[in-house]
Enzyme design. Structure first.
Site, PDB file in Angstrom:
ATOM      1  N   GLU A  65       8.177  -0.230  32.424  1.00 52.57           N
ATOM      2  CA  GLU A  65       8.943   0.803  31.728  1.00 52.57           C
ATOM      3  C   GLU A  65       9.815   0.203  30.633  1.00 52.57           C
ATOM      4  OE1 GLU A  65       8.885   4.104  31.884  1.00 52.57           O
ATOM      5  OE2 GLU A  65       7.241   4.041  33.331  1.00 52.57           O
ATOM      6  N   TYR A  98      16.112   8.164  31.866  1.00 49.98           N
ATOM      7  CA  TYR A  98      14.657   8.270  31.770  1.00 49.98           C
ATOM      8  C   TYR A  98      13.973   7.169  32.582  1.00 49.98           C
ATOM      9  CZ  TYR A  98       9.923   8.392  30.018  1.00 49.98           C
ATOM     10  OH  TYR A  98       8.551   8.456  29.963  1.00 49.98           O
ATOM     11  N   ASP A 146       9.992  13.744  28.134  1.00 48.92           N
ATOM     12  CA  ASP A 146      10.069  12.899  26.937  1.00 48.92           C
ATOM     13  C   ASP A 146       9.468  13.667  25.762  1.00 48.92           C
ATOM     14  OD1 ASP A 146       7.345  12.834  27.366  1.00 48.92           O
ATOM     15  OD2 ASP A 146       7.200  10.656  27.571  1.00 48.92           O
TER      16      ASP A 146
END
Length: 307
Positions: free
Chosen positions: A45, A130, A148
């Site tokens: 990520e 996020y 997103d």
């Protein structure tokens, strides 16, 4: 799903099933999608924040070969971690520093065990909402709906959700099947990544939501990150194309001879569009792009294609 009823189809269960089946039948095979290890997912990520996914794969594999566990990363020299980041062109080096510090926190403050929910994961250095939600979803199946840019585009087009963050979050939350954040968030991001891109591939990608999709029905594929395309007829794009086409057939033309061929309403000394000043601006833009050459011929401006 009452809060989102005005946007979502009545058969929302069929909408959910169609997307999950489409994803499980065939999707891009990134290696971090084959693991539920929180550390490995966190690394993916953080790396993906500024780098195309195809380029992340080799960097991710190299990183885990070098530091296979959070303990290994925590014990590493920070300069080595930053150097790795630079060598692999992974964007801002502070992300490498944060990742190194997060590994130290996991080892020293959490006895080597990652927090399992988004709130706990946000306590780690450099882990925002996020990223925390992504790790909670993909490692522990314990996340919220991801929202997103890609997901917003999908919801905007498919269900005519207005361009409003609170509306996107509400609809995304209500649409996600309870307790299935891992498969659902992967699936809806995959939909935005391969079928509902800025230029959509609805039929080619076999989009599972075509029968419910507002954009597919109307042909309007604008979205928050895809502005309406200006009309071509009469546009600056069309006039630029005309100039190039005309000059291909003429060695060179004085500007006032070129003007009427570009626009039938060309009036040299007028104001605004169709004037000599307007045409000169158009030609100067083409000159800046390296397509046209403007020369002075005894006080007259002459245009020709750059060879």
């Amino acid at each position: 799903m009452s809060e989102s009823a005005e946007y979502l189809p009545a058969d929302s269960g069929a909408v959910q099933q169609a997307l999950i089946e489409w994803y499980e039948d065939d999707h891009r095979d990134f290696p971090w999608r084959r693991t539920d290890d929180a550390y490995e997912i966190l690394v993916s990520e953080v790396m993906s924040q500024q780098t195309q996914l195809d380029r992340v794969v080799s960097a991710w594999e190299d990183f885990l070969d070098t530091w296979p566990t959070p303990e290994d990363l925590a014990a590493a020299d920070r300069a080595d971690v930053v150097g790795f980041w630079t060598d692999h062109s992974l964007g801002y080096n502070n992300r490498a520093k944060y990742l190194h510090e997060a590994a130290r926190q996991v080892v020293e403050e959490y006895d080597g065990e990652f927090p399992r929910d988004p709130e706990g994961l946000q306590e780690l250095m450099g882990v925002g909402p996020y990223t925390a939600n992504a790790v909670a979803s993909f490692a522990f199946d314990n996340g919220d709906a991801v929202v997103d840019t890609n997901v917003k585009r999908v919801l905007y087009r498919a269900f005519d959700v207005p361009d409003d963050d609170s509306a996107f979050e509400r609809v995304a939350r209500d649409l996600m099947p309870e307790g299935e954040s891992r498969v659902w968030n992967n699936a809806i991001m995959e939909l935005g990544g391969v079928a509902c891109e800025k230029t959509p591939s609805c039929d080619a990608a076999g989009c599972p939501w075509r029968q419910w999709c507002h954009a597919y029905e109307t042909g309007d594929f604008t979205a928050p990150d895809v502005p309406t395309q200006p009309e071509f007829e009469g546009s600056r794009r069309q006039m630029r194309g005309r100039v190039i086409s005309i000059l291909k057939d003429a060695a060179e033309l004085e500007i006032d001879d070129l003007g009427p061929r570009v626009r039938v309403d060309y009036v040299p000394d007028s104001d605004g569009e169709g004037s000599r000043e307007w045409l000169l601006g158009l030609l100067e833009d083409l000159e800046d792009d390296g397509l046209v050459e403007l020369v002075d011929d005894g006080g007259n401006t002459v245009a020709r294609l750059r060879r």
